[in-house]
Motif scaffolding. Structure first.
Motif, PDB file in Angstrom:
ATOM      1  N   MET A 133       6.340  13.246   3.242  1.00  0.00           N
ATOM      2  CA  MET A 133       4.954  13.053   4.145  1.00  0.00           C
ATOM      3  C   MET A 133       4.894  11.613   4.891  1.00  0.00           C
ATOM      4  O   MET A 133       4.255  11.519   5.250  1.00  0.00           O
ATOM      5  CB  MET A 133       4.027  12.902   2.687  1.00  0.00           C
ATOM      6  CG  MET A 133       3.725  14.662   2.045  1.00  0.00           C
ATOM      7  SD  MET A 133       2.228  13.751   1.361  1.00  0.00           S
ATOM      8  CE  MET A 133       0.995  14.239   2.716  1.00  0.00           C
ATOM      9  N   GLY A 134       6.726  11.131   4.932  1.00  0.00           N
ATOM     10  CA  GLY A 134       6.594   9.924   5.735  1.00  0.00           C
ATOM     11  C   GLY A 134       6.061   8.272   5.239  1.00  0.00           C
ATOM     12  O   GLY A 134       7.042   7.292   5.864  1.00  0.00           O
ATOM     13  N   SER A 171       0.715  -1.084   0.046  1.00  0.00           N
ATOM     14  CA  SER A 171      -0.016   0.070  -0.059  1.00  0.00           C
ATOM     15  C   SER A 171       0.853   0.891  -0.079  1.00  0.00           C
ATOM     16  O   SER A 171       0.541   2.139  -0.587  1.00  0.00           O
ATOM     17  CB  SER A 171      -0.911   0.160   0.938  1.00  0.00           C
ATOM     18  OG  SER A 171      -0.254   0.156   2.860  1.00  0.00           O
ATOM     19  N   VAL A 172       2.435   1.338   0.527  1.00  0.00           N
ATOM     20  CA  VAL A 172       2.964   2.469   0.812  1.00  0.00           C
ATOM     21  C   VAL A 172       3.684   2.788  -0.809  1.00  0.00           C
ATOM     22  O   VAL A 172       3.591   3.319  -1.485  1.00  0.00           O
ATOM     23  CB  VAL A 172       4.214   1.381   1.640  1.00  0.00           C
ATOM     24  CG1 VAL A 172       5.161   2.912   1.150  1.00  0.00           C
ATOM     25  CG2 VAL A 172       3.678   1.988   3.038  1.00  0.00           C
ATOM     26  N   ASP A 173       3.947   1.161  -1.017  1.00  0.00           N
ATOM     27  CA  ASP A 173       4.055   1.908  -3.125  1.00  0.00           C
ATOM     28  C   ASP A 173       3.263   2.603  -3.770  1.00  0.00           C
ATOM     29  O   ASP A 173       3.436   3.196  -4.867  1.00  0.00           O
ATOM     30  CB  ASP A 173       4.464  -0.073  -3.026  1.00  0.00           C
ATOM     31  CG  ASP A 173       5.837  -0.680  -2.106  1.00  0.00           C
ATOM     32  OD1 ASP A 173       6.695   0.297  -2.178  1.00  0.00           O
ATOM     33  OD2 ASP A 173       5.551  -1.998  -2.501  1.00  0.00           O
ATOM     34  N   LEU A 174       2.525   1.962  -3.867  1.00  0.00           N
ATOM     35  CA  LEU A 174       1.753   1.765  -4.175  1.00  0.00           C
ATOM     36  C   LEU A 174       1.000   3.641  -4.290  1.00  0.00           C
ATOM     37  O   LEU A 174       0.520   4.643  -5.446  1.00  0.00           O
ATOM     38  CB  LEU A 174      -0.432   1.405  -4.559  1.00  0.00           C
ATOM     39  CG  LEU A 174      -1.786   2.366  -5.110  1.00  0.00           C
ATOM     40  CD1 LEU A 174      -0.877   2.094  -6.404  1.00  0.00           C
ATOM     41  CD2 LEU A 174      -2.890   0.959  -4.519  1.00  0.00           C
ATOM     42  N   SER A 175       1.376   4.679  -2.860  1.00  0.00           N
ATOM     43  CA  SER A 175       0.677   5.798  -2.704  1.00  0.00           C
ATOM     44  C   SER A 175       1.481   6.479  -3.277  1.00  0.00           C
ATOM     45  O   SER A 175       1.581   7.644  -3.719  1.00  0.00           O
ATOM     46  CB  SER A 175       0.462   5.557  -0.774  1.00  0.00           C
ATOM     47  OG  SER A 175      -0.854   5.017  -0.719  1.00  0.00           O
ATOM     48  N   ARG A 176       3.075   6.128  -3.186  1.00  0.00           N
ATOM     49  CA  ARG A 176       4.201   6.358  -3.248  1.00  0.00           C
ATOM     50  C   ARG A 176       4.072   6.740  -4.891  1.00  0.00           C
ATOM     51  O   ARG A 176       3.831   7.871  -5.132  1.00  0.00           O
ATOM     52  CB  ARG A 176       5.816   6.125  -2.985  1.00  0.00           C
ATOM     53  CG  ARG A 176       6.078   5.937  -1.016  1.00  0.00           C
ATOM     54  CD  ARG A 176       7.286   5.387  -1.489  1.00  0.00           C
ATOM     55  NE  ARG A 176       8.497   5.523  -2.359  1.00  0.00           N
ATOM     56  CZ  ARG A 176       9.417   6.337  -2.223  1.00  0.00           C
ATOM     57  NH1 ARG A 176       9.020   7.504  -1.277  1.00  0.00           N
ATOM     58  NH2 ARG A 176      10.375   7.010  -3.103  1.00  0.00           N
ATOM     59  N   PHE A 177       3.833   5.903  -6.219  1.00  0.00           N
ATOM     60  CA  PHE A 177       3.280   6.315  -6.969  1.00  0.00           C
ATOM     61  C   PHE A 177       2.453   7.349  -8.064  1.00  0.00           C
ATOM     62  O   PHE A 177       3.394   7.419  -7.988  1.00  0.00           O
ATOM     63  CB  PHE A 177       3.137   4.986  -7.995  1.00  0.00           C
ATOM     64  CG  PHE A 177       3.018   4.977  -9.111  1.00  0.00           C
ATOM     65  CD1 PHE A 177       4.702   4.580  -9.990  1.00  0.00           C
ATOM     66  CD2 PHE A 177       2.058   4.368  -9.392  1.00  0.00           C
ATOM     67  CE1 PHE A 177       4.457   4.855 -11.306  1.00  0.00           C
ATOM     68  CE2 PHE A 177       1.999   4.355 -11.134  1.00  0.00           C
ATOM     69  CZ  PHE A 177       3.524   4.877 -11.839  1.00  0.00           C
ATOM     70  N   LEU A 178       1.904   6.573  -6.667  1.00  0.00           N
ATOM     71  CA  LEU A 178       0.189   7.785  -7.146  1.00  0.00           C
ATOM     72  C   LEU A 178       0.872   8.954  -6.874  1.00  0.00           C
ATOM     73  O   LEU A 178       0.519  10.045  -7.790  1.00  0.00           O
ATOM     74  CB  LEU A 178      -1.123   7.371  -6.592  1.00  0.00           C
ATOM     75  CG  LEU A 178      -1.128   5.800  -6.900  1.00  0.00           C
ATOM     76  CD1 LEU A 178      -2.694   5.767  -6.033  1.00  0.00           C
ATOM     77  CD2 LEU A 178      -2.265   5.890  -8.660  1.00  0.00           C
ATOM     78  N   MET A 179       1.165   9.266  -5.506  1.00  0.00           N
ATOM     79  CA  MET A 179       2.094  10.577  -4.946  1.00  0.00           C
ATOM     80  C   MET A 179       2.498  11.327  -5.914  1.00  0.00           C
ATOM     81  O   MET A 179       2.778  12.425  -6.402  1.00  0.00           O
ATOM     82  CB  MET A 179       2.069  10.377  -3.448  1.00  0.00           C
ATOM     83  CG  MET A 179       1.867  12.184  -2.867  1.00  0.00           C
ATOM     84  SD  MET A 179       2.429  11.858  -0.967  1.00  0.00           S
ATOM     85  CE  MET A 179       0.860  10.789  -0.790  1.00  0.00           C
TER      86      MET A 179
END
Length: 238
Positions: free
Chosen positions: A127-128, A103-111
């Motif tokens: 953003m941590g 989920s962190v990977d996906l959030s990082r990619f989208l952001m």
């Protein structure tokens, strides 16, 4: 990929010094690691070939790149290629059952792709959301596949039987950005820039090398690799 790009890739991976095991003590040279090196004579021949390519091709280019490219732009290039690697991290974390990291990977990619302007700015880290570094070799290790003997690959540098096979499968499956580009010149240019940028980032770490260069880099690579496969849960042998 053309021959020149293969040559550039050699040096960068042969100098894989980053990781928790970068500061190796002199006594570490005598330590027997989990990955034996039964093919050392052949591996040393391949290493000399790779090291020659690095000395006369990649390193001079990396030095020029480091002098010419401003620091902020260099950071931006690194961020872009890191962002292109996020789908690979996502897939492998899912395969390992690490759903929070996925989920962190996906959030990082989208952001980073949107707010960070296609990854030029790493706003996710600010953003941590810390970046993961996963590949199919680590996934196989998490599934219990033994690494097998250490092997020095022509052009590609340090590996093991398991990780070398995983590297080939990962490229075939299209996890990396290169295999997702249909335009061959653009794909090779992207790979070349990525390799030069990576090698430039390692220039300052060459001072850490002591003693037998082949043995030093092998031991550092194996330690760092084990650390990654075990997610840092390794016994301290020193």
């Amino acid at each position: 990929m053309n021959v020149t790009t293969y040559g550039l890739l050699a040096g960068a991976l042969s100098l894989a010094l980053v990781g928790p095991a970068s500061a190796v003590e002199d006594d570490d040279y005598a330590v027997e690691y989990h990955n034996p090196d039964p093919w050392e004579p052949v591996n040393r021949v391949v290493f000399r070939f790779n090291d020659t390519l690095d000395t006369y091709a990649l390193k001079p280019i990396a030095k020029g790149y480091d002098r010419v490219v401003p620091g902020p732009l260099d950071d931006g290039v690194t961020n872009v290629f890191n962002n292109l690697g996020e789908p690979k991290n996502l897939v492998n974390n899912l395969l390992q059952g690490k759903f929070h990291d996925a989920s962190v990977d996906l959030s990082r990619f989208l952001m980073n792709t949107t707010v960070g302007v296609v990854g030029l700015f790493d706003v996710a880290t600010r953003m941590g959301l810390q970046r993961n570094d996963e590949d199919f070799g680590q996934t196989l290790g998490a599934w219990g596949v033994e690494s097998g003997p250490y092997v020095m690959l022509p052009f590609f540098g340090p590996s093991t039987v398991r990780d070398g096979s995983a590297f080939a499968a990962e490229g075939f499956a299209g996890y990396t950005y290169g295999s997702q580009m249909d335009h061959v010149p653009s794909r090779n240019t992207a790979r070349g820039v990525d390799v030069v940028d990576t090698r430039a980032g390692l220039l300052s770490q060459e001072r850490l090398i002591r003693g037998d260069k082949y043995r030093f880099l092998r031991n550092v690579w194996l330690q760092n690799r084990e650390y990654k496969v075990m997610d840092g849960q390794v016994e301290d042998d020193f």
